[in-house]
Each structure stands twice: as C-alpha cells, then as structure tokens.
Design a protein around this motif. Structure first.
Motif, PDB file in Angstrom:
ATOM      1  N   HIS A  38      34.149   3.684 -14.762  1.00  0.00           N
ATOM      2  CA  HIS A  38      33.637   5.120 -15.403  1.00  0.00           C
ATOM      3  C   HIS A  38      32.429   4.637 -16.110  1.00  0.00           C
ATOM      4  CE1 HIS A  38      37.982   6.020 -14.643  1.00  0.00           C
ATOM      5  NE2 HIS A  38      37.397   7.227 -14.627  1.00  0.00           N
ATOM      6  N   TYR A  39      31.744   5.407 -15.951  1.00  0.00           N
ATOM      7  CA  TYR A  39      30.375   5.536 -16.701  1.00  0.00           C
ATOM      8  C   TYR A  39      30.091   6.690 -17.461  1.00  0.00           C
ATOM      9  CZ  TYR A  39      29.663   1.756 -13.455  1.00  0.00           C
ATOM     10  OH  TYR A  39      29.768   0.430 -12.586  1.00  0.00           O
ATOM     11  N   ARG A  40      29.097   6.493 -18.257  1.00  0.00           N
ATOM     12  CA  ARG A  40      28.379   7.600 -19.151  1.00  0.00           C
ATOM     13  C   ARG A  40      27.026   7.497 -19.024  1.00  0.00           C
ATOM     14  NH1 ARG A  40      31.310   9.256 -24.648  1.00  0.00           N
ATOM     15  NH2 ARG A  40      32.504   9.966 -23.093  1.00  0.00           N
ATOM     16  N   VAL A  41      26.664   8.642 -18.544  1.00  0.00           N
ATOM     17  CA  VAL A  41      24.921   8.883 -18.424  1.00  0.00           C
ATOM     18  C   VAL A  41      24.336   9.700 -19.127  1.00  0.00           C
ATOM     19  CG1 VAL A  41      23.012   9.368 -16.647  1.00  0.00           C
ATOM     20  CG2 VAL A  41      25.496   8.241 -15.840  1.00  0.00           C
ATOM     21  N   TYR A  42      23.635   9.118 -20.178  1.00  0.00           N
ATOM     22  CA  TYR A  42      22.677   9.707 -21.032  1.00  0.00           C
ATOM     23  C   TYR A  42      21.443  10.412 -20.660  1.00  0.00           C
ATOM     24  CZ  TYR A  42      26.029   7.658 -24.338  1.00  0.00           C
ATOM     25  OH  TYR A  42      27.267   7.380 -25.199  1.00  0.00           O
ATOM     26  N   ILE A  43      20.988  11.537 -20.973  1.00  0.00           N
ATOM     27  CA  ILE A  43      19.839  12.026 -20.994  1.00  0.00           C
ATOM     28  C   ILE A  43      19.413  12.460 -22.346  1.00  0.00           C
ATOM     29  CG2 ILE A  43      18.371  14.050 -19.949  1.00  0.00           C
ATOM     30  CD1 ILE A  43      19.413  12.063 -17.697  1.00  0.00           C
ATOM     31  N   ALA A  44      18.358  12.027 -22.752  1.00  0.00           N
ATOM     32  CA  ALA A  44      17.730  12.130 -24.098  1.00  0.00           C
ATOM     33  C   ALA A  44      16.473  12.380 -24.066  1.00  0.00           C
ATOM     34  CB  ALA A  44      18.136  10.882 -24.898  1.00  0.00           C
ATOM     35  N   SER A  45      15.905  13.522 -24.494  1.00  0.00           N
ATOM     36  CA  SER A  45      14.646  13.830 -24.405  1.00  0.00           C
ATOM     37  C   SER A  45      14.029  14.351 -25.710  1.00  0.00           C
ATOM     38  CB  SER A  45      14.382  14.928 -23.384  1.00  0.00           C
ATOM     39  OG  SER A  45      14.690  16.405 -24.073  1.00  0.00           O
ATOM     40  N   ASP A  46      12.678  14.140 -25.981  1.00  0.00           N
ATOM     41  CA  ASP A  46      12.054  14.516 -27.229  1.00  0.00           C
ATOM     42  C   ASP A  46      11.872  16.165 -27.088  1.00  0.00           C
ATOM     43  OD1 ASP A  46       9.842  14.661 -25.548  1.00  0.00           O
ATOM     44  OD2 ASP A  46       8.826  13.119 -26.779  1.00  0.00           O
ATOM     45  N   ASN A  47      11.345  16.765 -28.293  1.00  0.00           N
ATOM     46  CA  ASN A  47      11.283  18.136 -28.187  1.00  0.00           C
ATOM     47  C   ASN A  47       9.965  18.541 -26.931  1.00  0.00           C
ATOM     48  OD1 ASN A  47      13.200  18.822 -29.972  1.00  0.00           O
ATOM     49  ND2 ASN A  47      11.880  19.499 -31.487  1.00  0.00           N
ATOM     50  N   ASP A  48       9.021  17.858 -26.939  1.00  0.00           N
ATOM     51  CA  ASP A  48       7.956  18.082 -25.951  1.00  0.00           C
ATOM     52  C   ASP A  48       8.428  18.144 -24.769  1.00  0.00           C
ATOM     53  OD1 ASP A  48       6.200  18.053 -28.242  1.00  0.00           O
ATOM     54  OD2 ASP A  48       5.591  16.058 -28.093  1.00  0.00           O
ATOM     55  N   PHE A  49       9.344  17.193 -24.176  1.00  0.00           N
ATOM     56  CA  PHE A  49       9.736  17.173 -22.947  1.00  0.00           C
ATOM     57  C   PHE A  49      10.678  18.416 -22.488  1.00  0.00           C
ATOM     58  CE2 PHE A  49      12.143  16.179 -19.270  1.00  0.00           C
ATOM     59  CZ  PHE A  49      11.278  15.390 -18.350  1.00  0.00           C
ATOM     60  N   MET A  50      11.497  18.551 -23.307  1.00  0.00           N
ATOM     61  CA  MET A  50      12.452  19.696 -23.257  1.00  0.00           C
ATOM     62  C   MET A  50      11.752  20.931 -23.246  1.00  0.00           C
ATOM     63  SD  MET A  50      15.150  19.882 -21.630  1.00  0.00           S
ATOM     64  CE  MET A  50      15.545  18.108 -21.712  1.00  0.00           C
ATOM     65  N   GLN A  51      10.625  21.299 -24.118  1.00  0.00           N
ATOM     66  CA  GLN A  51       9.923  22.395 -24.148  1.00  0.00           C
ATOM     67  C   GLN A  51       9.154  22.757 -22.728  1.00  0.00           C
ATOM     68  OE1 GLN A  51       9.878  24.769 -26.644  1.00  0.00           O
ATOM     69  NE2 GLN A  51       9.018  25.943 -24.821  1.00  0.00           N
ATOM     70  N   LYS A  52       8.772  21.592 -22.145  1.00  0.00           N
ATOM     71  CA  LYS A  52       7.946  21.798 -20.846  1.00  0.00           C
ATOM     72  C   LYS A  52       9.001  22.304 -19.947  1.00  0.00           C
ATOM     73  CE  LYS A  52       4.939  17.936 -21.184  1.00  0.00           C
ATOM     74  NZ  LYS A  52       3.797  18.428 -21.056  1.00  0.00           N
ATOM     75  N   VAL A  53      10.228  21.866 -20.035  1.00  0.00           N
ATOM     76  CA  VAL A  53      11.469  22.460 -19.074  1.00  0.00           C
ATOM     77  C   VAL A  53      11.611  23.628 -19.549  1.00  0.00           C
ATOM     78  CG1 VAL A  53      13.994  21.910 -18.413  1.00  0.00           C
ATOM     79  CG2 VAL A  53      12.596  19.956 -18.763  1.00  0.00           C
ATOM     80  N   SER A  54      11.986  24.168 -20.490  1.00  0.00           N
ATOM     81  CA  SER A  54      12.043  25.386 -21.163  1.00  0.00           C
ATOM     82  C   SER A  54      10.797  26.529 -20.804  1.00  0.00           C
ATOM     83  CB  SER A  54      12.009  25.549 -22.575  1.00  0.00           C
ATOM     84  OG  SER A  54      12.656  26.747 -23.060  1.00  0.00           O
ATOM     85  N   LYS A  55       9.766  26.006 -20.834  1.00  0.00           N
ATOM     86  CA  LYS A  55       8.458  26.881 -20.246  1.00  0.00           C
ATOM     87  C   LYS A  55       8.680  27.125 -18.767  1.00  0.00           C
ATOM     88  CE  LYS A  55       3.813  27.537 -20.346  1.00  0.00           C
ATOM     89  NZ  LYS A  55       2.440  27.102 -20.766  1.00  0.00           N
ATOM     90  N   LEU A  56       9.074  26.060 -18.112  1.00  0.00           N
ATOM     91  CA  LEU A  56       9.177  26.136 -16.699  1.00  0.00           C
ATOM     92  C   LEU A  56      10.293  27.020 -16.207  1.00  0.00           C
ATOM     93  CD1 LEU A  56       8.606  25.030 -13.775  1.00  0.00           C
ATOM     94  CD2 LEU A  56      10.354  23.264 -14.224  1.00  0.00           C
ATOM     95  N   PHE A  57      11.574  26.875 -16.750  1.00  0.00           N
ATOM     96  CA  PHE A  57      12.815  27.928 -16.434  1.00  0.00           C
ATOM     97  C   PHE A  57      12.758  28.853 -17.042  1.00  0.00           C
ATOM     98  CE2 PHE A  57      14.151  23.456 -15.012  1.00  0.00           C
ATOM     99  CZ  PHE A  57      14.382  23.776 -13.785  1.00  0.00           C
ATOM    100  N   LEU A  58      12.458  28.930 -18.450  1.00  0.00           N
ATOM    101  CA  LEU A  58      12.585  30.253 -19.055  1.00  0.00           C
ATOM    102  C   LEU A  58      11.215  31.015 -19.271  1.00  0.00           C
ATOM    103  CD1 LEU A  58      15.278  29.163 -21.656  1.00  0.00           C
ATOM    104  CD2 LEU A  58      15.438  30.421 -19.434  1.00  0.00           C
ATOM    105  N   GLU A  59      10.386  30.528 -19.252  1.00  0.00           N
ATOM    106  CA  GLU A  59       8.771  30.775 -19.324  1.00  0.00           C
ATOM    107  C   GLU A  59       8.690  31.286 -20.921  1.00  0.00           C
ATOM    108  OE1 GLU A  59       8.025  34.297 -16.908  1.00  0.00           O
ATOM    109  OE2 GLU A  59       8.355  33.117 -15.026  1.00  0.00           O
TER     110      GLU A  59
END
Length: 141
Positions: A46-67
């Motif tokens: 069993h493994y735990r896979v972490y995804i951690a992003s700063d606000n800038d990275f996640m804001q790019k994702v939010s802009k992409l998917f949610l405009e």
C-alpha cells in the motif's frame, strides 16, 4: 510507480494546461494545497501518493477547467482533488502498459500549508513560477 506519475504529470502539463514543464527533485517551501490517494500495488503493498501544488499551479488548473481568473480557496481545494485523480489515474494507465497494475482509492484533501509529510520518493513539476509536488510513501514499511 514514480516514473509513471512523473510521465502522467508531464502529460497533464503539456496536454491539459498547454505548457512545457521542468522536473526537479527539490521543491521550494511554498504554501501548498495537498491531496492524496491511497493505492494498492499488485504485490499487495500500500502506498500514499501525494499531490501538492502552490496556488499558482492550481489557479492554472482552475482557469483551464472552470475559466476562473481568481478562484477562492475552496475551489482550489476541489481542483487539487480533481488534479490528483487525473494525474494518478493517468499514471495507472501508463503503468498498466508496462505490466504494472494497482488499484486507486478516492482522493482526500490533507491540508493547506507546507508539504511536510514523510515520503520515500518525490519529484517536483515546474511551470514558470508554479510548482506541483508528487510524492510517494509506502504505508506497509
């Protein structure tokens, strides 16, 4: 497993965000949004896979998917969960092509803050000044 996660993250950056990225070994000490998904490998580890992003990275994702030009913290948390699901799910498909299989759990939001969790392996994806940490911790060890 880390190689398939790295490839999946690179694919996400190029094909979803539309930006080239650079892979590094050490992150900056930025405030991050942290999610994880527990996985079980074919060898029953069993493994735990972490995804951690700063606000800038996640804001790019939010802009992409949610405009959204400027998302609130709750939206960025939801985007972190979705990004974890997309990248780890893509890594699962990549690993299966190499004859490696694992099952994924559901994503969980861990916290907002410095990435200070224990891990065995880590890579950091950079797009300009934005970063995404991918880390793996074996839970059976």
């Amino acid at each position: 497993m880390l190689e398939s996660l790295k490839e999946a993250a690179e694919n996400f950056c190029v094909h979803q965000i539309g930006a080239s990225c650079e892979i590094k070994d050490v992150p900056t000490n930025k405030r991050t949004l942290i999610a994880y998904i527990d996985v079980q490998a074919q060898d029953q580890k069993h493994y735990r896979v972490y995804i951690a992003s700063d606000n800038d990275f996640m804001q790019k994702v939010s802009k992409l998917f949610l405009e959204e030009e400027k998302s609130d913290e709750e939206t960025l948390k939801e985007m972190t969960l979705e990004t974890a699901n997309l990248i780890i799910g893509s890594a699962k498909v990549i690993a299966e092509k190499l004859g490696i299989s694992y099952t994924m759990g559901t994503p969980h939001f861990a916290k907002v803050g410095e990435f200070d969790f224990s891990f065995d392996e880590r890579k950091v994806v950079h797009i300009d000044n934005a970063e995404l940490i991918i880390a793996i911790k074996e839970l059976d060890a």
